[in-house]
Scaffold this active site. Structure first.
Site, mmCIF file in Angstrom:
data_model
loop_
_atom_site.group_PDB
_atom_site.id
_atom_site.type_symbol
_atom_site.label_atom_id
_atom_site.label_comp_id
_atom_site.label_asym_id
_atom_site.label_seq_id
_atom_site.Cartn_x
_atom_site.Cartn_y
_atom_site.Cartn_z
ATOM 1 N N ARG A 119 -0.302 8.255 2.019
ATOM 2 C CA ARG A 119 -0.999 7.399 2.980
ATOM 3 C C ARG A 119 -0.528 7.659 4.408
ATOM 4 O O ARG A 119 -1.308 7.603 5.351
ATOM 5 C CB ARG A 119 -0.819 5.929 2.580
ATOM 6 C CG ARG A 119 -1.577 5.647 1.299
ATOM 7 C CD ARG A 119 -1.579 4.206 0.838
ATOM 8 N NE ARG A 119 -2.591 4.078 -0.213
ATOM 9 C CZ ARG A 119 -2.849 2.972 -0.900
ATOM 10 N NH1 ARG A 119 -2.173 1.861 -0.646
ATOM 11 N NH2 ARG A 119 -3.779 2.963 -1.822
ATOM 12 N N TYR A 141 -10.765 7.424 2.185
ATOM 13 C CA TYR A 141 -10.000 7.925 1.031
ATOM 14 C C TYR A 141 -8.529 7.490 1.049
ATOM 15 O O TYR A 141 -8.065 6.931 2.002
ATOM 16 C CB TYR A 141 -10.194 9.420 0.794
ATOM 17 C CG TYR A 141 -9.755 10.468 1.802
ATOM 18 C CD1 TYR A 141 -8.862 10.237 2.829
ATOM 19 C CD2 TYR A 141 -10.268 11.764 1.664
ATOM 20 C CE1 TYR A 141 -8.482 11.257 3.684
ATOM 21 C CE2 TYR A 141 -9.891 12.791 2.524
ATOM 22 C CZ TYR A 141 -8.995 12.528 3.527
ATOM 23 O OH TYR A 141 -8.615 13.540 4.368
ATOM 24 N N GLU A 142 -7.881 7.724 -0.079
ATOM 25 C CA GLU A 142 -6.488 7.271 -0.271
ATOM 26 C C GLU A 142 -6.388 5.748 -0.118
ATOM 27 O O GLU A 142 -5.395 5.211 0.366
ATOM 28 C CB GLU A 142 -5.574 7.999 0.718
ATOM 29 C CG GLU A 142 -4.100 8.026 0.359
ATOM 30 C CD GLU A 142 -3.809 8.677 -0.987
ATOM 31 O OE1 GLU A 142 -4.434 9.699 -1.316
ATOM 32 O OE2 GLU A 142 -2.970 8.124 -1.711
ATOM 33 N N GLY A 143 -7.429 5.039 -0.579
ATOM 34 C CA GLY A 143 -7.499 3.577 -0.453
ATOM 35 C C GLY A 143 -8.233 3.198 0.814
ATOM 36 O O GLY A 143 -7.707 3.387 1.915
ATOM 37 N N GLN A 177 -6.084 -1.274 2.234
ATOM 38 C CA GLN A 177 -4.790 -1.213 2.931
ATOM 39 C C GLN A 177 -4.425 -2.586 3.481
ATOM 40 O O GLN A 177 -3.275 -3.034 3.380
ATOM 41 C CB GLN A 177 -4.840 -0.202 4.089
ATOM 42 C CG GLN A 177 -5.253 1.206 3.704
ATOM 43 C CD GLN A 177 -4.303 1.862 2.719
ATOM 44 O OE1 GLN A 177 -3.101 1.611 2.755
ATOM 45 N NE2 GLN A 177 -4.844 2.667 1.819
#
Lengths: 591, 591
Positions: free
Chosen positions: A294, A434-436, A441
């Site tokens: 992240r 992406y990546e959450g 977040q």
């Protein structure tokens, strides 16, 4: 065509004048003197500017194609990938034991910013490999490490992460991909994964897919998810490659941006997989890499913003339109360059003050990861865990906005693909997702991280800001930084207090303000970074050291942030304090 | 594929409950009763949803192509264009004398929102024609009007506006296109124009280009610019078409969005042109249409936001991920629809409260144009002149942000072109740039409009807000609206005061805050719109009239805006009050 120049000088300023790496007390950091990091950054900057950046627009225009199961990448990518491998850039911060150079994460991050800024779609091929290799490093058996890591560190083989399925992205507990145990200890993996970056291509001899799947009979939901290693080609005992495994690319996605990266639908049809880590502990294995991953995405947000900013500055210096209202600046020309106009400067200063503050924030965070890994410092581990969703969510939201501002500087030309400014916004857009996704977040920050370990990390953050302010309030020139930071930090504390008082009764009262809280917190972090940078620049100027013009510019840029960007904390606080009522009042049918 | 449903009910609410068209005292408005406007909106809504919207993604994916000078538009555009012409939709608010329906501008704007939302790239073909026809209507000779208007009102012939050249966009005084006078009273036009929307295509028998050019020997700069009518095909005295004129499309631009519209490089090679209006008064001729054109672009900002919002709502109701933290809402399903999550609702409420407020703002503005044109009301003329840059700049900046929010609701799917959410952002992006980039709007507002006529229009605006607040402060339910509006209006007045006190000494002190001022002003306008709408909904509920659920939803949405969006005024004020110091301090070389 847009160009990119690696900001090595600014990077050196942060690594040495601000973070003072060699004196940080972290194992191995004493070797990281200015000349050493300077040499690495110079070389990385050269390859970023001369090799990767010229392929950025090519990648966007050509994209990837799929024919008979074979994915072709854009022209020049293979050659550039070979150069990255030959130069050892793919394993800079990986262990020497597996062929890496053993550099710290903070240096890998600094170099990674150059590569991402120059060509995000390209850099993702090695970025995903790095992520997959890190997972094997953390959770693999010795045999798995010996088999896969040397090839992955060198990027002879690349890697992927397979999480998402058509019906589940954020909620991975809904996953349907199955892993049937076999007698030999392996598993047969069957299912469909989507949005798999770098999922298929021929730039590497093999692709090592890390795949989340459920072993039948395991716990329901997210607690029944395990992680598997699924190579594209089987690997024989002697390390040579065998037959093709039961995994293939079913389609390429047509995306808004990052066209140079092959985003694949991956089909697993009884593919042989090997458990990585423990059964049903797949999410835990993913989470151990999450801070790094992240932080890497947050870094992409600032990287695209910097690349776009650099070109916007060049354009604003060159483009002649109108006259400076306070007096002609270019009397021999038909008009003045547009950089004379206050509103153009406002846009450029927004970008500049964001990029430099964000860069410091990311490197400061990366150094905490090193401190936590190399010295086992639990406080650093807790702090970076708290800050990770902010780095990812805040920097990608703001980074995207800055690419839009940079595009705006070009007027109509910003909308024409030939000029390349559209690509920066289209590529930057993915980092918010992406990546959450950034809403996730914010949820992670407010729903988990704030209260983690009894809230001690957020208290430590406030303590740190408070100490910084009291230590520096009397320092000449620091009032422009300390006073706004105190005010912003107070807004943040007030918001946290609001959540404590209202969130227990009604979780939605806190969650309705989660995104605003993430942004509020992000601004305070960048305010702190600007305070730290100002302190370093004031000290350098007072001592007559270094490049005075650089430090004067740094101070102006910091004052801009404090005066014009940081006051956003008040708005975010007002929204947070309005609570959940108007957010949650409507029936779903009433929208 | 995304869908679009025209918001006829909301439009009717604004036209009748809020603006009360028939009772407005404007010439011809007494006929505009609820049934009448409802019938027109229903029919327009049908064609927008059933004909234009299904071609939106087709247009994006196919784009236009140029071969041997011939531009091909996407599949289905010709048939849809025929339907629009046959239905009389191209001349709704044009004079009956030239084949139009003589409807007011406010109704043309309402219908225009539907068409733009359904398919912006397509609607531009008739939109540019409308603009060019309006210029001929305002400045043409009787013969020019008789020759061109009937064909342009029906869109048998389309129109274009040719302003920009490669080296000049905002600064039109740098223009190089020449117009050489001929003995017969015509001119020979030679030069190159870029970014010409709808510049070439074969959907119409002829294209009437309006071209800005300089007559040699005239004044330097912007004062030497004249406007010309340049038909693609010569028009014979009997109205039939003659030979091809010396104008051709040299290239199509590859753009970020609005792919369905042919954005052309136009080459003029001794093309025959006819002066429109007076020599050297070309800019004045352009300016008379500017309020309408800029209001139309502001409307596009909200139109794209609404189209994106509608799809985001559908997705949020359908997509199952995670569970409501306050209790499962979909116990029989594997997860709850994501509309239960506060942060998803925050995004949807941001969009909804913007779209509905902006819609009221645009229609209110369009009605001022009608009042000014139809009753010669100088106060209305002055007020819309003041508000025009705000409608254009604020609504397109915010509208774009809302399309980005809508895309975010989709998570990863928002990045995939198939889902259509990327197109809304890519199409919406142009509205921040064309018809005067938003920085130019802000400059127009702060540099010209504030002080226009001794500042009396801005004083009238403040007076109007003050009166609204004092008239409604005691009305039950209005405190949620009146108090925030008062606060926001005070921020706006403070900002205006700051400009007065500092702008004379240093123009940059005002211009550094111009964009923030435009946004501050925009928020106050939307706050006022929400106050007006709340008042109408409260009255309807008190009287037991209309759809109670509609009005309750309206009030919640308005309260959301007042609580969570309007407080942005404080941030903009803080930025404005920070002045020019940090904005202007750096040398151009220091960026």
């Amino acid at each position: 065509m847009p160009s990119y120049t690696a900001p090595t000088k600014d990077m050196q300023f942060i690594l040495h004048d601000v973070l003072n790496l060699p004196a940080s007390g972290i194992d191995g950091f004493d070797e990281l003197d200015r000349d050493f990091t300077g040499a690495i950054l110079e070389e990385a900057g050269k390859i970023a500017g001369a090799v990767l950046a010229p392929l950025n627009q090519v990648g966007d225009q050509q994209g990837c194609s799929l024919e008979n199961g074979v994915v072709r990448v854009p022209d020049g990518f293979q050659e550039a990938f070979d150069q990255m491998r030959e130069g050892g850039w793919t394993g800079l911060d990986m262990p020497e034991q597996y062929g890496g150079q053993g550099m710290p994460h903070v240096l890998g991050t600094a170099v990674g910013e150059f590569f991402s800024a120059a060509n995000q779609a390209f850099t993702m091929y090695q970025g995903l490999t790095h992520g997959a290799a890190s997972a094997i490093l953390a959770h693999g058996t010795d045999q798995q490490k010996d088999t896969f890591l040397p090839k992955m560190v060198s990027c002879e083989w690349t890697g992927t992460m397979n999480l998402t399925e058509p019906h589940c992205g954020t909620d991975l507990g809904l996953m349907r991909t199955k892993a049937e145990p076999q007698n030999d200890g392996s598993y047969k993996i069957t299912g469909n994964k989507i949005f798999i970056s770098s999922g298929e291509h021929e730039m590497a001899d093999n692709i090592i897919h890390l795949v989340l799947a459920k072993i039948p009979g395991g716990p329901d939901g997210i607690k029944g998810v395990s992680l598997f290693i699924v190579p594209k080609f089987h690997v024989n005992e002697d390390g040579s490659l065998g037959a093709r495994n039961g995994v293939s690319c079913g389609a390429l996605e047509e995306k808004m941006g990052i066209h140079g990266n092959s985003t694949c639908v991956m089909n697993y049809d009884e593919a042989t997989g090997y458990l990585l880590g423990e059964e049903h502990k797949g999410m835990r294995a993913m989470f151990t890499m999450m801070n790094e991953a992240r932080l890497g995405v947050g870094m992409q947000g600032l990287a695209q913003a910097d690349a776009a900013y650099q070109n916007a500055v060049d354009y604003a210096r060159d483009r002649l339109q109108g006259r400076d209202v306070t007096g002609t600046k270019n009397p021999d020309g038909p008009a003045d360059p547009i950089i004379v106009h206050p509103d153009v400067r406002r846009m450029l200063m927004d970008q500049k003050s964001f990029v430099e503050g964000a860069r410091a924030f990311v490197l400061w965070g990366a150094m905490m990861i090193d401190r936590s890994h190399r010295t086992g410092d639990a406080a650093a581990e807790g702090m970076i865990s708290l800050l990770t969703p902010i780095i990812k969510g805040f920097l990608t939201d703001e980074g995207y906005d800055m690419t839009v501002q940079a595009q705006q500087v070009y007027g109509g030309h910003g909308y024409i693909e030939e000029w390349g400014m559209s690509q920066f916004t289209r590529d930057a857009r993915i980092a918010m997702i992406y990546e959450g996704a950034n809403g996730v977040q914010a949820l992670d920050l407010v729903g988990r991280k704030l209260a983690q370990d009894g809230g001690k990390h957020v208290m430590a953050f406030f303590e740190m800001v408070k100490n910084f302010c009291s230590e520096n309030k009397e320092v000449e020139g620091m009032a422009d930084f300390v006073e706004p930071l105190k005010k912003a930090s107070k807004d943040l504390q007030t918001a946290g207090m609001f959540f404590m008082q209202n969130g227990m009764k009604n979780p939605n009262a806190a969650l309705s303000g989660s995104s605003d809280f993430m942004h509020l917190f992000g601004h305070v972090c960048l305010g702190l970074m600007w305070g730290m940078m100002a302190k370093s620049s004031l000290a350098a100027l007072a001592a007559g050291e270094g490049d005075a013009a650089f430090h004067e510019t740094k101070l102006v840029t910091g004052r801009y942030y404090m005066a014009r960007r940081l006051p956003a904390t008040g708005l975010h606080l007002a929204r947070i304090e309005s609570g959940a009522d108007t957010v949650m009042a409507l029936d779903a049918a009433a929208f």
